[in-house]
Design a protein around this motif. Structure first.
Motif, PDB file in Angstrom:
ATOM      1  N   UNK A  44       1.189  -1.508   0.019  1.00 54.48           N
ATOM      2  CA  UNK A  44      -0.104   0.209   0.235  1.00 54.48           C
ATOM      3  C   UNK A  44       0.721   0.917  -0.525  1.00 54.48           C
ATOM      4  N   UNK A  45       0.274   2.372   0.799  1.00 54.60           N
ATOM      5  CA  UNK A  45       1.074   3.798   0.656  1.00 54.60           C
ATOM      6  C   UNK A  45       0.881   3.903   2.488  1.00 54.60           C
TER       7      UNK A  45
ATOM      8  N   UNK B 205       1.785   6.992   4.551  1.00 51.93           N
ATOM      9  CA  UNK B 205       1.589   8.808   4.280  1.00 51.93           C
ATOM     10  C   UNK B 205       2.134   8.851   5.780  1.00 51.93           C
TER      11      UNK B 205
ATOM     12  N   UNK C  17       5.243   3.834  -0.841  1.00 55.98           N
ATOM     13  CA  UNK C  17       5.040   2.576  -2.152  1.00 55.98           C
ATOM     14  C   UNK C  17       5.621   2.307  -0.532  1.00 55.98           C
TER      15      UNK C  17
ATOM     16  N   UNK D 213       0.570   6.681   8.487  1.00 60.58           N
ATOM     17  CA  UNK D 213      -0.585   5.834   8.341  1.00 60.58           C
ATOM     18  C   UNK D 213      -0.267   5.316   7.261  1.00 60.58           C
TER      19      UNK D 213
ATOM     20  N   UNK E 260      -2.297   2.459   4.180  1.00 56.22           N
ATOM     21  CA  UNK E 260      -3.581   3.059   3.122  1.00 56.22           C
ATOM     22  C   UNK E 260      -3.306   1.351   2.622  1.00 56.22           C
ATOM     23  N   UNK E 261      -3.997   0.898   2.399  1.00 50.18           N
ATOM     24  CA  UNK E 261      -3.540  -0.734   1.855  1.00 50.18           C
ATOM     25  C   UNK E 261      -3.883  -0.288   0.387  1.00 50.18           C
ATOM     26  N   UNK E 262      -3.170  -1.209  -0.541  1.00 45.44           N
ATOM     27  CA  UNK E 262      -3.435  -1.142  -2.093  1.00 45.44           C
ATOM     28  C   UNK E 262      -5.029  -0.879  -2.746  1.00 45.44           C
TER      29      UNK E 262
END
Lengths: 131, 131, 131
Positions: free
Chosen positions: B33-34, B36, B97, B127, B129-131
């Motif tokens: 994911x990403x 942040x 990523x 934070x 975040x899943x892909x």
């Protein structure tokens, strides 16, 4: 994606848009995630900095005015190259996390729309991504 | 959202936080994911640049020191307007990523916390975040 | 994650990569979301600004050339500290929303790869996150 319309009043100014961005989250179907705020203009930008004392925004604007002078030998014929350069320096997008539909910002942070070639009718886009 | 506490030791410095950010991914439930990374302070920022040779971080810091002088006619009374301006120039958030719970960075890249008004106790938020 | 290879042709240039980024979305399984564009290099960056008149990109590049001079007393021995500093100022990642597999950009906006230490073989990474 939500659109927010803004009217700027000066050639150069930092406009605190924290509340209007927050208002778009209040009705979101996601309660937690990341909010991406995007400026679709090329002579304006977005930044996060102190909103408690307006003198900070004033100092940022006046520093950029001095840093990127109008009387340089610019090649772009429209006369607003300094505004394009300032936009390139501050950037045109922000990401802020939200929890329970509330932006998660630091104590002194506010979200600012940076007008560098106003006054104009402007808009920003807010995209809400769930966690 | 993960919080990471940092203690800076100088007025101005770039602190390599790549490993501590990576450590938050190791226990994440998402594998891709990403990530942040958000700085909730208004006199500090975040940037990605070369971490192999510390002279690069030194050059970035010393350039910003010269670019934004302390002895200008600032209006904000707290005396730290240069720090606010530098934070506005470098920005306060990054996206990186990750794959298989590992940050995907370029060969020479590291993630830096940019202290512009230290030394202080600071924190950053991560934070995932899943892909 | 998609990789895009780029060949830059000058020491410093802004390369319009909007179409090549768009091409990666055409085959994506997600139709709406956020596209994160990441530059894994430390002497290059990414920015969004006007792509209609090439004079704007020229003005941004020439301003940065003047702002970050080569003949300053840099400590990093490779001679490319100005490129590292410019990369730190413009940033190395962008987020752009997409709808129906199309990047959502403002009327005059294009996505630029910023070469500050070319010419070189470069690459960027595009990560696609659904809404």
């Amino acid at each position: 994606m939500h659109e927010i319309k803004l009217a700027t009043r000066r050639t150069t100014e930092l406009l605190d848009i924290t509340e209007v961005v927050q208002s778009k989250l209040a009705s979101a179907c996601q309660s937690n995630g990341i909010c991406t705020i995007f400026c679709p203009h090329t002579t304006a930008g977005l930044l996060i900095n102190e909103c408690a004392d307006p003198a900070v925004a004033h100092d940022i604007v006046s520093f950029l005015e001095e840093l990127v002078p109008g009387n340089r030998a610019w090649t772009h014929a429209e006369g607003n190259s300094p505004a394009h350069v300032k936009a390139a320096l501050v950037g045109n997008a922000l990401q802020v996390a939200f929890e329970d539909r509330k932006l998660v910002l630091g104590t002194w942070q506010g979200i600012f729309f940076c007008e560098f070639d106003g006054p104009r009718q402007r808009r920003i886009w807010v995209q809400i991504t769930s966690e």
